[in-house]
Scaffold this motif. Structure first.
Motif, PDB file in Angstrom:
ATOM      1  N   PRO B  40       0.808  -1.220   0.000  1.00 56.38           N
ATOM      2  CA  PRO B  40       0.000   0.000   0.000  1.00 56.38           C
ATOM      3  C   PRO B  40       0.840   1.267   0.000  1.00 56.38           C
ATOM      4  O   PRO B  40       0.397   2.302  -0.500  1.00 56.38           O
ATOM      5  CB  PRO B  40      -0.821  -0.105   1.290  1.00 56.38           C
ATOM      6  CG  PRO B  40      -0.059  -1.031   2.178  1.00 56.38           C
ATOM      7  CD  PRO B  40       0.649  -1.984   1.258  1.00 56.38           C
ATOM      8  N   VAL B  41       2.036   1.192   0.577  1.00 58.64           N
ATOM      9  CA  VAL B  41       2.893   2.380   0.587  1.00 58.64           C
ATOM     10  C   VAL B  41       3.440   2.646  -0.810  1.00 58.64           C
ATOM     11  O   VAL B  41       3.505   3.789  -1.263  1.00 58.64           O
ATOM     12  CB  VAL B  41       4.028   2.233   1.623  1.00 58.64           C
ATOM     13  CG1 VAL B  41       5.031   3.363   1.504  1.00 58.64           C
ATOM     14  CG2 VAL B  41       3.445   2.205   3.029  1.00 58.64           C
ATOM     15  N   SER B  43       1.948   2.055  -3.442  1.00 56.80           N
ATOM     16  CA  SER B  43       0.881   2.605  -4.286  1.00 56.80           C
ATOM     17  C   SER B  43       0.727   4.107  -4.061  1.00 56.80           C
ATOM     18  O   SER B  43       0.171   4.803  -4.892  1.00 56.80           O
ATOM     19  CB  SER B  43      -0.441   1.872  -4.048  1.00 56.80           C
ATOM     20  OG  SER B  43      -1.123   2.413  -2.949  1.00 56.80           O
ATOM     21  N   LEU B  44       1.216   4.603  -2.927  1.00 59.46           N
ATOM     22  CA  LEU B  44       1.145   6.045  -2.662  1.00 59.46           C
ATOM     23  C   LEU B  44       2.486   6.743  -2.913  1.00 59.46           C
ATOM     24  O   LEU B  44       2.527   7.946  -3.128  1.00 59.46           O
ATOM     25  CB  LEU B  44       0.725   6.301  -1.205  1.00 59.46           C
ATOM     26  CG  LEU B  44      -0.706   5.929  -0.824  1.00 59.46           C
ATOM     27  CD1 LEU B  44      -0.871   5.919   0.682  1.00 59.46           C
ATOM     28  CD2 LEU B  44      -1.701   6.899  -1.446  1.00 59.46           C
ATOM     29  N   THR B  45       3.570   5.997  -2.798  1.00 59.61           N
ATOM     30  CA  THR B  45       4.920   6.544  -2.968  1.00 59.61           C
ATOM     31  C   THR B  45       5.609   5.705  -4.028  1.00 59.61           C
ATOM     32  O   THR B  45       6.214   4.690  -3.719  1.00 59.61           O
ATOM     33  CB  THR B  45       5.727   6.420  -1.649  1.00 59.61           C
ATOM     34  OG1 THR B  45       4.977   6.979  -0.586  1.00 59.61           O
ATOM     35  CG2 THR B  45       7.071   7.101  -1.743  1.00 59.61           C
ATOM     36  N   GLU B  69      14.371   8.519   2.630  1.00 55.76           N
ATOM     37  CA  GLU B  69      13.157   8.743   3.388  1.00 55.76           C
ATOM     38  C   GLU B  69      12.262   7.521   3.226  1.00 55.76           C
ATOM     39  O   GLU B  69      11.445   7.214   4.086  1.00 55.76           O
ATOM     40  CB  GLU B  69      12.458   9.998   2.843  1.00 55.76           C
ATOM     41  CG  GLU B  69      11.688  10.799   3.874  1.00 55.76           C
ATOM     42  CD  GLU B  69      10.238  10.348   4.030  1.00 55.76           C
ATOM     43  OE1 GLU B  69       9.688  10.529   5.115  1.00 55.76           O
ATOM     44  OE2 GLU B  69       9.667   9.804   3.063  1.00 55.76           O
ATOM     45  N   TRP B  72      11.506   4.842   5.914  1.00 52.59           N
ATOM     46  CA  TRP B  72      10.690   5.219   7.077  1.00 52.59           C
ATOM     47  C   TRP B  72       9.206   5.156   6.782  1.00 52.59           C
ATOM     48  O   TRP B  72       8.387   5.473   7.640  1.00 52.59           O
ATOM     49  CB  TRP B  72      11.114   6.609   7.573  1.00 52.59           C
ATOM     50  CG  TRP B  72      12.521   6.528   8.038  1.00 52.59           C
ATOM     51  CD1 TRP B  72      13.651   6.842   7.331  1.00 52.59           C
ATOM     52  CD2 TRP B  72      12.969   5.982   9.285  1.00 52.59           C
ATOM     53  NE1 TRP B  72      14.766   6.532   8.067  1.00 52.59           N
ATOM     54  CE2 TRP B  72      14.378   6.009   9.268  1.00 52.59           C
ATOM     55  CE3 TRP B  72      12.320   5.465  10.421  1.00 52.59           C
ATOM     56  CZ2 TRP B  72      15.152   5.538  10.326  1.00 52.59           C
ATOM     57  CZ3 TRP B  72      13.084   5.011  11.473  1.00 52.59           C
ATOM     58  CH2 TRP B  72      14.492   5.048  11.418  1.00 52.59           C
ATOM     59  N   ARG B  73       8.850   4.768   5.564  1.00 52.88           N
ATOM     60  CA  ARG B  73       7.435   4.808   5.185  1.00 52.88           C
ATOM     61  C   ARG B  73       6.692   3.505   5.408  1.00 52.88           C
ATOM     62  O   ARG B  73       5.464   3.491   5.436  1.00 52.88           O
ATOM     63  CB  ARG B  73       7.328   5.209   3.711  1.00 52.88           C
ATOM     64  CG  ARG B  73       7.865   6.614   3.494  1.00 52.88           C
ATOM     65  CD  ARG B  73       7.284   7.258   2.259  1.00 52.88           C
ATOM     66  NE  ARG B  73       7.533   8.693   2.334  1.00 52.88           N
ATOM     67  CZ  ARG B  73       6.849   9.595   1.651  1.00 52.88           C
ATOM     68  NH1 ARG B  73       5.909   9.231   0.819  1.00 52.88           N
ATOM     69  NH2 ARG B  73       7.115  10.876   1.798  1.00 52.88           N
ATOM     70  N   CYS B  74       7.400   2.409   5.507  1.00 50.95           N
ATOM     71  CA  CYS B  74       6.744   1.092   5.605  1.00 50.95           C
ATOM     72  C   CYS B  74       5.743   1.044   6.761  1.00 50.95           C
ATOM     73  O   CYS B  74       6.032   1.466   7.878  1.00 50.95           O
ATOM     74  CB  CYS B  74       7.822   0.022   5.794  1.00 50.95           C
ATOM     75  SG  CYS B  74       7.185  -1.584   6.242  1.00 50.95           S
ATOM     76  N   PHE B  75       4.557   0.522   6.497  1.00 52.23           N
ATOM     77  CA  PHE B  75       3.478   0.375   7.500  1.00 52.23           C
ATOM     78  C   PHE B  75       3.607  -0.904   8.327  1.00 52.23           C
ATOM     79  O   PHE B  75       2.822  -1.133   9.227  1.00 52.23           O
ATOM     80  CB  PHE B  75       2.122   0.271   6.802  1.00 52.23           C
ATOM     81  CG  PHE B  75       1.537   1.554   6.298  1.00 52.23           C
ATOM     82  CD1 PHE B  75       1.867   2.776   6.836  1.00 52.23           C
ATOM     83  CD2 PHE B  75       0.581   1.513   5.281  1.00 52.23           C
ATOM     84  CE1 PHE B  75       1.278   3.950   6.378  1.00 52.23           C
ATOM     85  CE2 PHE B  75      -0.018   2.676   4.807  1.00 52.23           C
ATOM     86  CZ  PHE B  75       0.338   3.893   5.358  1.00 52.23           C
ATOM     87  N   TRP B  76       4.476  -1.815   7.899  1.00 53.51           N
ATOM     88  CA  TRP B  76       4.581  -3.113   8.590  1.00 53.51           C
ATOM     89  C   TRP B  76       3.292  -3.912   8.453  1.00 53.51           C
ATOM     90  O   TRP B  76       2.911  -4.656   9.365  1.00 53.51           O
ATOM     91  CB  TRP B  76       4.880  -2.940  10.079  1.00 53.51           C
ATOM     92  CG  TRP B  76       6.249  -3.324  10.469  1.00 53.51           C
ATOM     93  CD1 TRP B  76       7.383  -2.647  10.176  1.00 53.51           C
ATOM     94  CD2 TRP B  76       6.676  -4.475  11.232  1.00 53.51           C
ATOM     95  NE1 TRP B  76       8.467  -3.280  10.717  1.00 53.51           N
ATOM     96  CE2 TRP B  76       8.066  -4.392  11.369  1.00 53.51           C
ATOM     97  CE3 TRP B  76       6.004  -5.541  11.816  1.00 53.51           C
ATOM     98  CZ2 TRP B  76       8.802  -5.348  12.054  1.00 53.51           C
ATOM     99  CZ3 TRP B  76       6.730  -6.489  12.505  1.00 53.51           C
ATOM    100  CH2 TRP B  76       8.119  -6.392  12.625  1.00 53.51           C
ATOM    101  N   CYS B  77       2.598  -3.759   7.350  1.00 53.59           N
ATOM    102  CA  CYS B  77       1.341  -4.481   7.200  1.00 53.59           C
ATOM    103  C   CYS B  77       1.611  -5.916   6.770  1.00 53.59           C
ATOM    104  O   CYS B  77       0.737  -6.767   6.835  1.00 53.59           O
ATOM    105  CB  CYS B  77       0.465  -3.794   6.169  1.00 53.59           C
ATOM    106  SG  CYS B  77       1.101  -3.942   4.490  1.00 53.59           S
ATOM    107  N   ALA B  78       2.833  -6.177   6.296  1.00 56.86           N
ATOM    108  CA  ALA B  78       3.264  -7.527   5.908  1.00 56.86           C
ATOM    109  C   ALA B  78       2.551  -8.083   4.684  1.00 56.86           C
ATOM    110  O   ALA B  78       2.601  -9.274   4.435  1.00 56.86           O
ATOM    111  CB  ALA B  78       3.152  -8.498   7.078  1.00 56.86           C
ATOM    112  N   THR B  82       3.195 -11.812   3.108  1.00 54.10           N
ATOM    113  CA  THR B  82       2.162 -12.816   2.864  1.00 54.10           C
ATOM    114  C   THR B  82       2.066 -13.154   1.376  1.00 54.10           C
ATOM    115  O   THR B  82       1.582 -14.217   1.022  1.00 54.10           O
ATOM    116  CB  THR B  82       0.776 -12.381   3.380  1.00 54.10           C
ATOM    117  OG1 THR B  82       0.527 -11.060   2.944  1.00 54.10           O
ATOM    118  CG2 THR B  82       0.689 -12.435   4.880  1.00 54.10           C
ATOM    119  N   MET B  95      12.817  -3.512   9.984  1.00 53.03           N
ATOM    120  CA  MET B  95      13.101  -3.116  11.366  1.00 53.03           C
ATOM    121  C   MET B  95      14.608  -2.903  11.547  1.00 53.03           C
ATOM    122  O   MET B  95      15.050  -1.924  12.139  1.00 53.03           O
ATOM    123  CB  MET B  95      12.589  -4.209  12.316  1.00 53.03           C
ATOM    124  CG  MET B  95      12.895  -3.958  13.768  1.00 53.03           C
ATOM    125  SD  MET B  95      12.091  -5.164  14.845  1.00 53.03           S
ATOM    126  CE  MET B  95      13.341  -6.435  14.895  1.00 53.03           C
TER     127      MET B  95
END
Ligand code: SF4
Ligand code: SF4
Lengths: 318, 197
Positions: B40-41, B43-45, B69, B72-78, B82, B95
């Protein structure tokens, strides 16, 4: 423990446990305390005894993944908390995807790397604890699904076709083994909504994450989280969603608290209340409103309650 | 050629980054890009690209992502993990990329907000225990439910949580967090490329 990725609820629980250890979630006991309370009430009606322990602490996972500290601390905290559960001789049940994911991942790391387990045990030995690795880690939603029929039989306020959108949250679906479904196309929440008499809505961005984990809600709110959530709510609104459920108080915070900001920024009203699926089960099963704690929510539940004809003072103890 | 200057070739970079040995299958990466396509990140960046970051780590190029930069954007949604055909756990790599970046004084502004929360958690045994005013609200909400005004956490739990902070070096780590000599980060993966921005 079962090492298959996805298992049926019957395989996961050949016997429904009579007694479980409920792991206190910080967000679920402070930001939305109704979550913890609703789960206790529902378990009580289902005849499952809950044990909690005041010696249990925060799982420490959130700030770990925000890079505030390093894994040694969280490994020790996980070992200590789980050793407390082991003293009760019970399995551990989480009601926060964060607690679930972090405990499981850190426990998994300790199983795979005995040297980390040793390190953690050496530290907690100073406090008189020892972690074996016996307690299984579950999410309470697994019991909701296992007991879907029993729950359906106890519904006193059917949802009358209420259009409910579910949000699974990533940190459950990303778990590597012994879960009810993966991130492919999960439907177990929708099945629970149906059992309560609601209409599950398969909105386009159903599996989009809440954006709040690892602290991006603090560091990248404007650049990322809001545009991300805007997509999610836009698709939910287009699908005619009336209520959204979560199984993680952290997701709940993002999805509930951010809505007014989205409205301000994008000049579009969503007004979709967001509650824990345990709270919704409690509501349908007739747990008194006062015990469900909807007063903690930013987006009010009033419209939904009115539609369902449930008011204050309604009490259907069963 | 801008792309070439990132070839800083550190043979041991992969081992240095994965110092906790949490993504030992990293070299099985197929560069298939499913991680990026499902992110998802990304798709925005558009310049945020987990596959590219993995390739930099495997090729021993640290310079670009360290000062980026993007990491630092990753949401960790995994979603990446998956969908990965080889079960590469990218968030656990992420991490550790962040640890290495902060060691080199990059991206500190993205962890400083959590310093205060960590020091507070050390006292409370709970994360996100608010200040006085927020506490009153929690007590009111919990009392409305008929629950104890404050989550039932014992003095012993709090003392031992604090002690674990000290014993594992977390207290020293958190207290030392500072943005004094912070080095700037920017969107590095756009460099040398045409962008719409
Ligand atoms: S999905 Fe997995 S194998 Fe494919 S590029 Fe990403 S990390 Fe590599
Ligand atoms: S965990 Fe990070 S890299 Fe992976 S899909 Fe989510 S945001 Fe993208």
């Amino acid at each position: 423990m079962n090492k298959e990725r996805v298992v049926t609820p019957e395989k996961m629980f050949p016997e429904v446990p009579e007694k479980i250890f409920l792991f206190r979630s910080c967000t679920g006991s402070m930001e939305y305390p109704g979550t913890e309370n609703a789960i206790k009430e529902v378990m009580k009606s289902l005849g499952i005894e809950i044990v909690m322990d005041p010696d249990q602490t925060c799982c420490s996972g959130y700030l770990l993944t925000c890079s505030a500290y390093k894994p040694e601390f969280s490994l020790a905290v996980t070992a200590r908390n789980l050793s407390i559960v082991e003293r009760h001789g019970l399995d551990t049940y989480m009601f926060c995807n964060g607690c679930m994911g972090y405990n499981l991942e850190l426990a998994h790391i300790m199983h795979e790397h005995p040297e980390y387990k040793q390190m953690a045990n050496d530290v907690i030995a100073k406090q008189g604890y020892h972690y074996e690795g016996k307690t299984e880690i579950h999410h309470v939603q697994e019991l909701w699904y296992r007991l879907k029929d029993e729950i359906a039989a106890r519904v006193v306020h059917p949802l009358n076709g209420l259009r409910v959108a579910v949000h699974y949250g990533c940190h459950y679906l990303a778990i590597q083994y012994n879960i009810l479904d993966d991130a492919g196309y999960p439907t177990f929440h929708e099945e629970i909504i149906e059992a309560l008499g609601g209409t599950p809505v398969y909105y386009k961005e159903r599996q989009m994450c809440c954006g709040y984990s690892v602290g991006r809600g603090f560091t990248h709110k404007e650049t990322l989280v809001q545009p991300h959530l805007y997509k999610k709510f836009k698709s939910a609104k287009e699908a005619g969603v009336e209520l959204m459920t979560t199984c993680c108080p952290g997701c709940n915070t993002a999805l509930d608290r951010e809505q007014p900001n989205l409205t301000k920024r994008y000049e579009e009203e969503f007004a979709i209340p967001v509650i824990d699926i345990g709270q919704l089960i409690g509501l349908a099963m007739g747990v008194p409103l006062e015990k469900l704690g909807f007063d903690a929510n930013t987006i009010r539940m009033d419209g939904v309650l009115k539609k369902l004809g449930i008011g204050k003072g309604d009490n259907h103890d069963n | 050629m801008p792309r070439e200057k990132y070839r800083d070739h550190d043979e041991n970079l992969r081992a240095k980054v994965d110092s906790y040995k949490l993504v030992e299958n990293l070299e099985t990466c197929l560069a298939c890009g499913k991680c990026t396509g499902n992110c998802p990140v990304a798709s925005l960046t558009p310049s945020y690209n987990p596959r590219q970051i993995i390739s930099d780590v495997l090729n021993g190029n640290a310079e670009r992502w360290l000062a980026s930069e993007e990491i630092w954007r990753c949401f960790w949604c995994a979603n990446c993990a998956t969908n990965c055909p080889n079960d590469i756990h990218f968030p656990l790599l992420m991490m550790q990329l962040r640890y290495m970046a902060t060691e080199k004084k990059y991206g500190l502004k993205y962890i400083m907000p959590f310093r205060r929360f960590a020091l507070r958690a050390r006292e409370d045994g709970l994360t996100f225990g608010p200040s006085e005013k927020g506490r009153e609200k929690i007590k009111r909400l919990r009392s409305n439910l008929g629950a104890s005004p404050w989550p039932e956490i014992s003095e012993r739990a709090k003392a031992e949580y604090k002690e674990l902070f000290d014993l594992t070096g977390a207290t020293a780590y958190v207290e030392a967090l500072s943005d004094e000599d912070e080095k700037p980060v920017d969107l590095r993966y756009t460099e040398g490329r045409i962008t719409n921005e």
